[in-house]
Design a protein around this motif. Structure first.
Motif, mmCIF file in Angstrom:
data_model
loop_
_atom_site.group_PDB
_atom_site.id
_atom_site.type_symbol
_atom_site.label_atom_id
_atom_site.label_comp_id
_atom_site.label_asym_id
_atom_site.label_seq_id
_atom_site.Cartn_x
_atom_site.Cartn_y
_atom_site.Cartn_z
ATOM 1 N N LEU A 26 0.831 -1.204 0.000
ATOM 2 C CA LEU A 26 0.000 0.000 0.000
ATOM 3 C C LEU A 26 0.868 1.257 0.000
ATOM 4 C CD1 LEU A 26 -2.642 1.609 0.273
ATOM 5 C CD2 LEU A 26 -2.502 1.216 2.753
ATOM 6 N N GLU A 27 1.885 1.297 0.835
ATOM 7 C CA GLU A 27 2.765 2.455 0.904
ATOM 8 C C GLU A 27 3.445 2.718 -0.433
ATOM 9 O OE1 GLU A 27 4.315 2.492 5.474
ATOM 10 O OE2 GLU A 27 5.017 0.853 4.193
ATOM 11 N N VAL A 28 3.890 1.663 -1.084
ATOM 12 C CA VAL A 28 4.548 1.807 -2.386
ATOM 13 C C VAL A 28 3.556 2.341 -3.414
ATOM 14 C CG1 VAL A 28 5.759 0.608 -4.247
ATOM 15 C CG2 VAL A 28 6.222 -0.008 -1.868
ATOM 16 N N GLY A 29 2.360 1.760 -3.456
ATOM 17 C CA GLY A 29 1.349 2.203 -4.408
ATOM 18 C C GLY A 29 0.938 3.646 -4.200
ATOM 19 N N GLN A 30 0.780 4.041 -2.947
ATOM 20 C CA GLN A 30 0.420 5.431 -2.673
ATOM 21 C C GLN A 30 1.534 6.382 -3.092
ATOM 22 O OE1 GLN A 30 -0.613 5.175 1.500
ATOM 23 N NE2 GLN A 30 -2.804 5.195 1.012
ATOM 24 N N ALA A 31 2.770 6.000 -2.840
ATOM 25 C CA ALA A 31 3.909 6.839 -3.231
ATOM 26 C C ALA A 31 3.968 7.026 -4.745
ATOM 27 C CB ALA A 31 5.213 6.239 -2.711
ATOM 28 N N LEU A 32 3.464 6.048 -5.473
ATOM 29 C CA LEU A 32 3.437 6.123 -6.938
ATOM 30 C C LEU A 32 2.209 6.866 -7.458
ATOM 31 C CD1 LEU A 32 4.629 2.497 -7.759
ATOM 32 C CD2 LEU A 32 5.918 4.614 -8.123
ATOM 33 N N GLY A 33 1.318 7.282 -6.555
ATOM 34 C CA GLY A 33 0.128 8.031 -6.948
ATOM 35 C C GLY A 33 -1.015 7.175 -7.454
ATOM 36 N N LEU A 34 -1.011 5.897 -7.110
ATOM 37 C CA LEU A 34 -2.076 4.998 -7.555
ATOM 38 C C LEU A 34 -3.323 5.177 -6.695
ATOM 39 C CD1 LEU A 34 0.180 1.913 -8.203
ATOM 40 C CD2 LEU A 34 -0.836 3.427 -9.891
ATOM 41 N N PRO A 35 -4.506 4.835 -7.230
ATOM 42 C CA PRO A 35 -5.752 5.031 -6.488
ATOM 43 C C PRO A 35 -5.980 3.964 -5.413
ATOM 44 C CG PRO A 35 -6.248 4.053 -8.607
ATOM 45 C CD PRO A 35 -4.758 4.336 -8.584
ATOM 46 N N LEU A 36 -5.057 3.863 -4.493
ATOM 47 C CA LEU A 36 -5.163 2.960 -3.354
ATOM 48 C C LEU A 36 -5.319 3.831 -2.111
ATOM 49 C CD1 LEU A 36 -2.338 0.458 -4.326
ATOM 50 C CD2 LEU A 36 -4.808 0.100 -4.523
ATOM 51 N N GLU A 37 -6.554 4.069 -1.740
ATOM 52 C CA GLU A 37 -6.851 5.049 -0.697
ATOM 53 C C GLU A 37 -6.313 4.637 0.670
ATOM 54 O OE1 GLU A 37 -10.696 7.338 1.147
ATOM 55 O OE2 GLU A 37 -10.846 6.444 -0.823
ATOM 56 N N GLY A 38 -6.575 3.419 1.091
ATOM 57 C CA GLY A 38 -6.112 2.993 2.410
ATOM 58 C C GLY A 38 -6.712 3.822 3.525
ATOM 59 N N THR A 39 -8.016 4.027 3.478
ATOM 60 C CA THR A 39 -8.719 4.886 4.423
ATOM 61 C C THR A 39 -8.380 4.587 5.875
ATOM 62 O OG1 THR A 39 -10.555 5.086 2.877
ATOM 63 C CG2 THR A 39 -11.021 5.645 5.158
ATOM 64 N N CYS A 40 -8.259 3.308 6.214
ATOM 65 C CA CYS A 40 -8.041 2.920 7.613
ATOM 66 C C CYS A 40 -6.570 2.880 7.986
ATOM 67 C CB CYS A 40 -8.697 1.573 7.896
ATOM 68 S SG CYS A 40 -7.850 0.175 7.134
ATOM 69 N N GLU A 41 -5.690 3.245 7.059
ATOM 70 C CA GLU A 41 -4.249 3.298 7.291
ATOM 71 C C GLU A 41 -3.676 1.956 7.746
ATOM 72 O OE1 GLU A 41 -3.620 6.657 9.857
ATOM 73 O OE2 GLU A 41 -4.220 8.054 8.294
ATOM 74 N N GLY A 42 -4.163 0.876 7.129
ATOM 75 C CA GLY A 42 -3.608 -0.446 7.396
ATOM 76 C C GLY A 42 -4.178 -1.172 8.587
ATOM 77 N N GLN A 43 -5.289 -0.698 9.117
ATOM 78 C CA GLN A 43 -5.885 -1.317 10.301
ATOM 79 C C GLN A 43 -6.915 -2.394 9.960
ATOM 80 O OE1 GLN A 43 -4.665 -0.512 13.413
ATOM 81 N NE2 GLN A 43 -3.217 0.512 12.060
ATOM 82 N N MET A 44 -7.067 -2.712 8.692
ATOM 83 C CA MET A 44 -8.037 -3.693 8.183
ATOM 84 C C MET A 44 -9.471 -3.358 8.594
ATOM 85 S SD MET A 44 -6.628 -7.550 7.854
ATOM 86 C CE MET A 44 -6.111 -7.735 9.534
ATOM 87 N N ALA A 45 -9.811 -2.090 8.483
ATOM 88 C CA ALA A 45 -11.169 -1.654 8.773
ATOM 89 C C ALA A 45 -11.872 -1.177 7.508
ATOM 90 C CB ALA A 45 -11.145 -0.539 9.820
ATOM 91 N N CYS A 46 -11.248 -1.397 6.358
ATOM 92 C CA CYS A 46 -11.844 -1.013 5.077
ATOM 93 C C CYS A 46 -11.263 -1.915 3.997
ATOM 94 C CB CYS A 46 -11.568 0.463 4.762
ATOM 95 S SG CYS A 46 -9.857 0.824 4.288
ATOM 96 N N SER A 47 -11.673 -1.695 2.774
ATOM 97 C CA SER A 47 -11.120 -2.477 1.655
ATOM 98 C C SER A 47 -10.672 -1.556 0.522
ATOM 99 C CB SER A 47 -12.159 -3.482 1.154
ATOM 100 O OG SER A 47 -13.329 -2.816 0.709
ATOM 101 N N THR A 48 -10.317 -0.317 0.851
ATOM 102 C CA THR A 48 -9.980 0.676 -0.169
ATOM 103 C C THR A 48 -8.564 0.527 -0.717
ATOM 104 O OG1 THR A 48 -9.329 2.297 1.506
ATOM 105 C CG2 THR A 48 -11.622 2.369 0.740
ATOM 106 N N CYS A 49 -7.849 -0.515 -0.290
ATOM 107 C CA CYS A 49 -6.508 -0.762 -0.831
ATOM 108 C C CYS A 49 -6.453 -2.117 -1.544
ATOM 109 C CB CYS A 49 -5.453 -0.686 0.268
ATOM 110 S SG CYS A 49 -5.570 -1.998 1.503
ATOM 111 N N HIS A 50 -7.610 -2.602 -1.955
ATOM 112 C CA HIS A 50 -7.746 -3.901 -2.615
ATOM 113 C C HIS A 50 -6.942 -3.950 -3.914
ATOM 114 C CE1 HIS A 50 -10.473 -6.207 -5.568
ATOM 115 N NE2 HIS A 50 -9.694 -7.096 -4.974
ATOM 116 N N VAL A 51 -6.177 -5.023 -4.079
ATOM 117 C CA VAL A 51 -5.474 -5.301 -5.333
ATOM 118 C C VAL A 51 -5.706 -6.759 -5.709
ATOM 119 C CG1 VAL A 51 -3.655 -3.568 -5.034
ATOM 120 C CG2 VAL A 51 -3.290 -5.898 -4.180
#
Length: 111
Positions: A26-51
């Motif tokens: 997730l961190e790598v994808g976000q750094a690249l500007g990809l649409p991986l929101e990660g709303t919960c910041e890795g706490q597994m409370a969402c699915s916005t970083c699904h790949v």
């Protein structure tokens, strides 16, 4: 040691990048500007970083936890090899990892 990763979208556009051992996908994808929101910041409370992990890489990943499987139930466009990118920590064995960002992915932070 840098770990190379490859992100594709459903149109076949490829974005390549590098991360460090222990860094989340997730961190790598976000750094690249990809649409991986990660709303919960890795706490597994969402699915916005699904790949969708390419099939040849899927069995090289640590097994998904029950909590991750539950969160994937809420993700759009889930496939057999779907994972949450916040739960994939880069290792040397994952050098060259290839995943697809689903067409349904949106990053509300960029709107």
């Amino acid at each position: 040691m840098s770990i190379k990763v490859r992100f594709s979208d459903t149109q076949g556009n490829v974005t390549e990048g590098e991360g460090e051992v222990g860094q989340s996908l997730l961190e790598v994808g976000q750094a690249l500007g990809l649409p991986l929101e990660g709303t919960c910041e890795g706490q597994m409370a969402c699915s916005t970083c699904h790949v969708i992990v390419d099939a040849e890489w899927f069995d090289k990943l640590a097994e998904a936890s029950e909590e991750e499987e539950d969160m994937l139930d809420f993700a759009a466009g889930v496939r057999r090899t779907s994972r949450l990118s916040c739960q994939i920590d880069l290792t040397q064995e994952l050098d060259g990892l290839s995943v697809t960002v689903p067409a349904e992915a949106h990053d509300m932070r960029r709107m």
